[in-house]
Design a protein around this motif. Structure first.
Motif, PDB file in Angstrom:
ATOM      1  N   ASN A   1       0.912  -0.796   0.023  1.00 33.23           N
ATOM      2  CA  ASN A   1      -0.112   0.291   0.143  1.00 33.23           C
ATOM      3  C   ASN A   1       0.739   1.082   0.162  1.00 33.23           C
ATOM      4  OD1 ASN A   1      -1.642   2.077   0.737  1.00 33.23           O
ATOM      5  ND2 ASN A   1      -3.051   0.811   1.791  1.00 33.23           N
ATOM      6  N   GLN A   2       0.742   1.797  -0.851  1.00 34.32           N
ATOM      7  CA  GLN A   2       1.296   2.991  -1.349  1.00 34.32           C
ATOM      8  C   GLN A   2       1.346   3.970  -0.459  1.00 34.32           C
ATOM      9  OE1 GLN A   2       3.494   3.126  -3.556  1.00 34.32           O
ATOM     10  NE2 GLN A   2       2.821   0.993  -4.133  1.00 34.32           N
ATOM     11  N   ARG A   3       0.647   4.182   0.610  1.00 31.58           N
ATOM     12  CA  ARG A   3       0.196   5.503   1.331  1.00 31.58           C
ATOM     13  C   ARG A   3       0.291   5.009   2.500  1.00 31.58           C
ATOM     14  NH1 ARG A   3      -6.429   6.493  -0.403  1.00 31.58           N
ATOM     15  NH2 ARG A   3      -5.429   4.405  -0.609  1.00 31.58           N
ATOM     16  N   LEU A   4       0.934   3.426   3.400  1.00 32.20           N
ATOM     17  CA  LEU A   4       1.138   3.300   4.464  1.00 32.20           C
ATOM     18  C   LEU A   4       2.727   3.520   4.630  1.00 32.20           C
ATOM     19  CD1 LEU A   4      -1.005   0.261   5.109  1.00 32.20           C
ATOM     20  CD2 LEU A   4      -1.024   2.854   5.857  1.00 32.20           C
ATOM     21  N   PRO A   5       3.518   3.832   5.662  1.00 36.94           N
ATOM     22  CA  PRO A   5       4.765   3.828   6.243  1.00 36.94           C
ATOM     23  C   PRO A   5       5.271   2.005   6.032  1.00 36.94           C
ATOM     24  CG  PRO A   5       3.407   4.236   7.952  1.00 36.94           C
ATOM     25  CD  PRO A   5       2.125   4.030   6.603  1.00 36.94           C
ATOM     26  N   ILE A   6       6.772   1.463   6.167  1.00 35.26           N
ATOM     27  CA  ILE A   6       6.628   0.717   5.324  1.00 35.26           C
ATOM     28  C   ILE A   6       6.433  -0.426   6.771  1.00 35.26           C
ATOM     29  CG2 ILE A   6       8.898  -0.626   5.566  1.00 35.26           C
ATOM     30  CD1 ILE A   6       7.732   0.191   2.765  1.00 35.26           C
ATOM     31  N   TRP A   7       6.369   0.194   8.313  1.00 31.00           N
ATOM     32  CA  TRP A   7       6.505  -0.786   9.608  1.00 31.00           C
ATOM     33  C   TRP A   7       5.027  -1.512   9.434  1.00 31.00           C
ATOM     34  CZ3 TRP A   7       3.337  -0.174  14.320  1.00 31.00           C
ATOM     35  CH2 TRP A   7       3.093   1.193  14.252  1.00 31.00           C
ATOM     36  N   ARG A   8       3.947  -0.264   8.656  1.00 33.23           N
ATOM     37  CA  ARG A   8       2.549  -0.776   8.983  1.00 33.23           C
ATOM     38  C   ARG A   8       2.225  -1.537   7.970  1.00 33.23           C
ATOM     39  NH1 ARG A   8      -0.878   3.622  10.304  1.00 33.23           N
ATOM     40  NH2 ARG A   8      -2.746   2.095   9.657  1.00 33.23           N
ATOM     41  N   SER A   9       2.590  -2.006   7.076  1.00 32.79           N
ATOM     42  CA  SER A   9       2.834  -2.557   5.303  1.00 32.79           C
ATOM     43  C   SER A   9       3.085  -3.935   6.183  1.00 32.79           C
ATOM     44  CB  SER A   9       3.113  -2.773   4.342  1.00 32.79           C
ATOM     45  OG  SER A   9       2.269  -1.755   3.572  1.00 32.79           O
TER      46      SER A   9
ATOM     47  N   GLY B   1      17.104  -8.109   6.138  1.00 29.98           N
ATOM     48  CA  GLY B   1      17.860  -7.767   5.551  1.00 29.98           C
ATOM     49  C   GLY B   1      18.191  -5.908   5.652  1.00 29.98           C
ATOM     50  N   LEU B   2      17.162  -5.638   6.244  1.00 31.00           N
ATOM     51  CA  LEU B   2      16.352  -3.942   6.449  1.00 31.00           C
ATOM     52  C   LEU B   2      16.967  -3.708   7.780  1.00 31.00           C
ATOM     53  CD1 LEU B   2      13.964  -3.966   4.375  1.00 31.00           C
ATOM     54  CD2 LEU B   2      15.810  -3.090   2.874  1.00 31.00           C
ATOM     55  N   GLN B   3      17.103  -2.294   7.986  1.00 34.77           N
ATOM     56  CA  GLN B   3      16.869  -1.750   8.831  1.00 34.77           C
ATOM     57  C   GLN B   3      15.811  -0.983  10.246  1.00 34.77           C
ATOM     58  OE1 GLN B   3      19.864   0.504   6.698  1.00 34.77           O
ATOM     59  NE2 GLN B   3      20.337  -1.953   6.470  1.00 34.77           N
ATOM     60  N   ALA B   4      15.899  -0.725  11.200  1.00 31.18           N
ATOM     61  CA  ALA B   4      14.835  -0.677  12.128  1.00 31.18           C
ATOM     62  C   ALA B   4      14.600   1.297  10.767  1.00 31.18           C
ATOM     63  CB  ALA B   4      15.056  -0.010  13.207  1.00 31.18           C
ATOM     64  N   ALA B   5      15.590   1.905  10.537  1.00 33.27           N
ATOM     65  CA  ALA B   5      15.551   3.435  10.065  1.00 33.27           C
ATOM     66  C   ALA B   5      14.850   3.559   8.632  1.00 33.27           C
ATOM     67  CB  ALA B   5      16.897   3.372   9.008  1.00 33.27           C
ATOM     68  N   HIS B   6      14.435   2.042   8.405  1.00 33.90           N
ATOM     69  CA  HIS B   6      13.345   1.719   7.038  1.00 33.90           C
ATOM     70  C   HIS B   6      11.963   2.229   8.023  1.00 33.90           C
ATOM     71  CE1 HIS B   6      17.272  -0.213   4.799  1.00 33.90           C
ATOM     72  NE2 HIS B   6      16.480   0.823   4.263  1.00 33.90           N
ATOM     73  N   MET B   7      11.697   1.056   8.613  1.00 34.49           N
ATOM     74  CA  MET B   7      10.436   1.505   9.205  1.00 34.49           C
ATOM     75  C   MET B   7       9.604   2.993   8.904  1.00 34.49           C
ATOM     76  SD  MET B   7      10.105   0.238  12.583  1.00 34.49           S
ATOM     77  CE  MET B   7      10.212   0.915  13.844  1.00 34.49           C
ATOM     78  N   ASP B   8       9.952   3.870   9.119  1.00 36.55           N
ATOM     79  CA  ASP B   8       8.985   4.680   8.621  1.00 36.55           C
ATOM     80  C   ASP B   8       9.074   5.497   7.321  1.00 36.55           C
ATOM     81  OD1 ASP B   8       8.248   5.071  11.623  1.00 36.55           O
ATOM     82  OD2 ASP B   8       9.483   5.735  12.139  1.00 36.55           O
ATOM     83  N   ARG B   9       9.678   4.702   5.986  1.00 35.14           N
ATOM     84  CA  ARG B   9       9.376   5.657   5.033  1.00 35.14           C
ATOM     85  C   ARG B   9       8.076   4.696   4.211  1.00 35.14           C
ATOM     86  NH1 ARG B   9      15.637   4.374   3.020  1.00 35.14           N
ATOM     87  NH2 ARG B   9      17.016   5.343   4.603  1.00 35.14           N
ATOM     88  N   TYR B  10       7.982   4.927   3.163  1.00 35.91           N
ATOM     89  CA  TYR B  10       7.655   4.820   2.400  1.00 35.91           C
ATOM     90  C   TYR B  10       7.443   4.261   0.722  1.00 35.91           C
ATOM     91  CZ  TYR B  10       4.017   8.144   5.001  1.00 35.91           C
ATOM     92  OH  TYR B  10       3.209   8.391   6.158  1.00 35.91           O
ATOM     93  N   PRO B  11       7.127   2.791   0.596  1.00 38.10           N
ATOM     94  CA  PRO B  11       7.369   2.083  -0.594  1.00 38.10           C
ATOM     95  C   PRO B  11       8.029   3.261  -1.636  1.00 38.10           C
ATOM     96  CG  PRO B  11       5.092   1.704  -0.207  1.00 38.10           C
ATOM     97  CD  PRO B  11       5.216   2.874   0.673  1.00 38.10           C
ATOM     98  N   HIS B  12       7.483   4.218  -1.942  1.00 42.81           N
ATOM     99  CA  HIS B  12       8.214   4.836  -3.082  1.00 42.81           C
ATOM    100  C   HIS B  12       9.711   5.548  -2.318  1.00 42.81           C
ATOM    101  CE1 HIS B  12       6.601   8.417  -1.082  1.00 42.81           C
ATOM    102  NE2 HIS B  12       7.787   9.548  -1.530  1.00 42.81           N
ATOM    103  N   GLU B  13      10.315   5.498  -1.412  1.00 44.95           N
ATOM    104  CA  GLU B  13      11.321   5.623  -1.276  1.00 44.95           C
ATOM    105  C   GLU B  13      12.180   4.861  -1.035  1.00 44.95           C
ATOM    106  OE1 GLU B  13      10.369   9.332   2.268  1.00 44.95           O
ATOM    107  OE2 GLU B  13       9.434   8.084   2.784  1.00 44.95           O
TER     108      GLU B  13
END
Ligand SMILES: Nc1ncnc2c1ncn2[C@@H]1O[C@H](COP(=O)(O)OP(=O)(O)OP(=O)(O)O)[C@@H](O)[C@H]1O
Ligand SMILES: [Mg+2]
Length: 259
Positions: A99-107, A142-154
């Motif tokens: 879902n493009q509108r959800l931050p990664i952690w929510r997805s 293999g990702l980091q916690a820092a990716h958590m609040d990003r969005y898919p397009h990022e």
């Protein structure tokens, strides 16, 4: 090994502008617990149709699928939902599966939010906190916690597919279906994703159905390989028998095309 999935004589046809397409014709197969079965075949050979049938997203014309002895197409409502959590999927295109509108952690948390009773052992330490659970799953792929609040397009395509894999493993399914999981990615990233999938499969002891048009990728992942052509199984063998003289002519063509 115990049979996890038994597919008996599946048939599926589609009507397309007046003509009939036999997408899956008389397909039977078995997958043992913890085993990776590969399916290879050219475009249009029926691989994704089979995927949709195994996910009960579509009904066959005839045939049956048994998961741990339970007939999938006879299940409805709550029973179907309960069974579905055991079969998860990673599709070809991670962009459309997130879902493009959800931050990664929510997805990442969606499957676990849908099944709050599921408590995989690898999440035992963190399951009380949704963000910690998401961070743990990110780390596993293999990702980091820092990716958590990003969005898919990022994220890059490979990173998005890692997120899709995190979702796929989050319920600790008995079977993970991967339908062309690397076909949308750059060649260098494809290898990383294959190795991630293989290590997740081994570590979590999941069975896997790995589908691709690329027989080299299928061989890396799979214990056994089934070759499909025009909806039918034309060859099947243990992966280490791929180069054997007994191979079907069509299998040889697929091998020759990648070597
Ligand atoms: N919803 C549908 N309606 C009509 N025909 C369909 C439908 N889905 C699939 N088909 C047809 O069924 C056949 C098998 O398609 P399928 O998508 O299963 O192949 P595939 O092996 O996954 O191909 P690819 O490698 O391109 O993903 C094709 O001829 C396709 O056109
Ligand atoms: Mg397909």
């Amino acid at each position: 090994m115990n049979d996890l999935l038994i597919v008996n004589r599946l048939f599926k046809t589609y009507r397309e502008s007046g003509s009939i397409v036999s997408a899956v014709q008389d397909v039977s197969l078995r997958i043992s617990e913890g085993e990776c079965l590969g399916i290879v075949g050219e475009s249009g050979s029926g691989k994704s149709t089979l995927t949709r049938l195994l996910l009960a997203l579509d009904q066959p014309d005839s045939g049956e699928v048994l998961l741990n002895g339970t007939s999938l197409f006879e299940l409805k409502g709550r029973a179907l939902r309960e069974t579905r959590k055991h079969i998860q999927v990673v599709f070809q295109d991670p962009t459309s599966s997130l879902n493009q509108r959800l931050p990664i952690w929510r997805s990442i948390m969606e499957p676990l939010d849908n099944f709050p009773d599921v408590k995989p052992s690898f999440l035992a330490d963190v399951r009380h906190s949704r963000r910690d659970t998401a961070a743990k799953l990110l780390e596993m792929v293999g990702l980091q916690a820092a990716h958590m609040d990003r969005y898919p397009h990022e994220l890059s395509g490979g990173q998005r597919q890692r997120v899709a894999i995190a979702r796929g493993i989050s319920l600790s399914p008995k079977l993970l279906i991967c339908d062309e999981p690397t076909s949308s990615l750059d060649v260098s990233v494809q290898t990383q994703i294959l190795h991630l999938l293989k290590s997740m499969q081994t570590k979590l002891g999941m069975a896997c159905l790995f589908i691709s048009h690329d027989i080299a990728a299928v061989r890396i992942m799979s214990d056994r390989i089934i070759v499909m052509k025009a909806g039918r199984i034309v060859d099947q063998f243990a992966s280490d028998q791929m180069m054997s003289e007994d191979r079907h002519e069509y299998t040889r063509q697929l091998v020759a095309a990648v070597s």
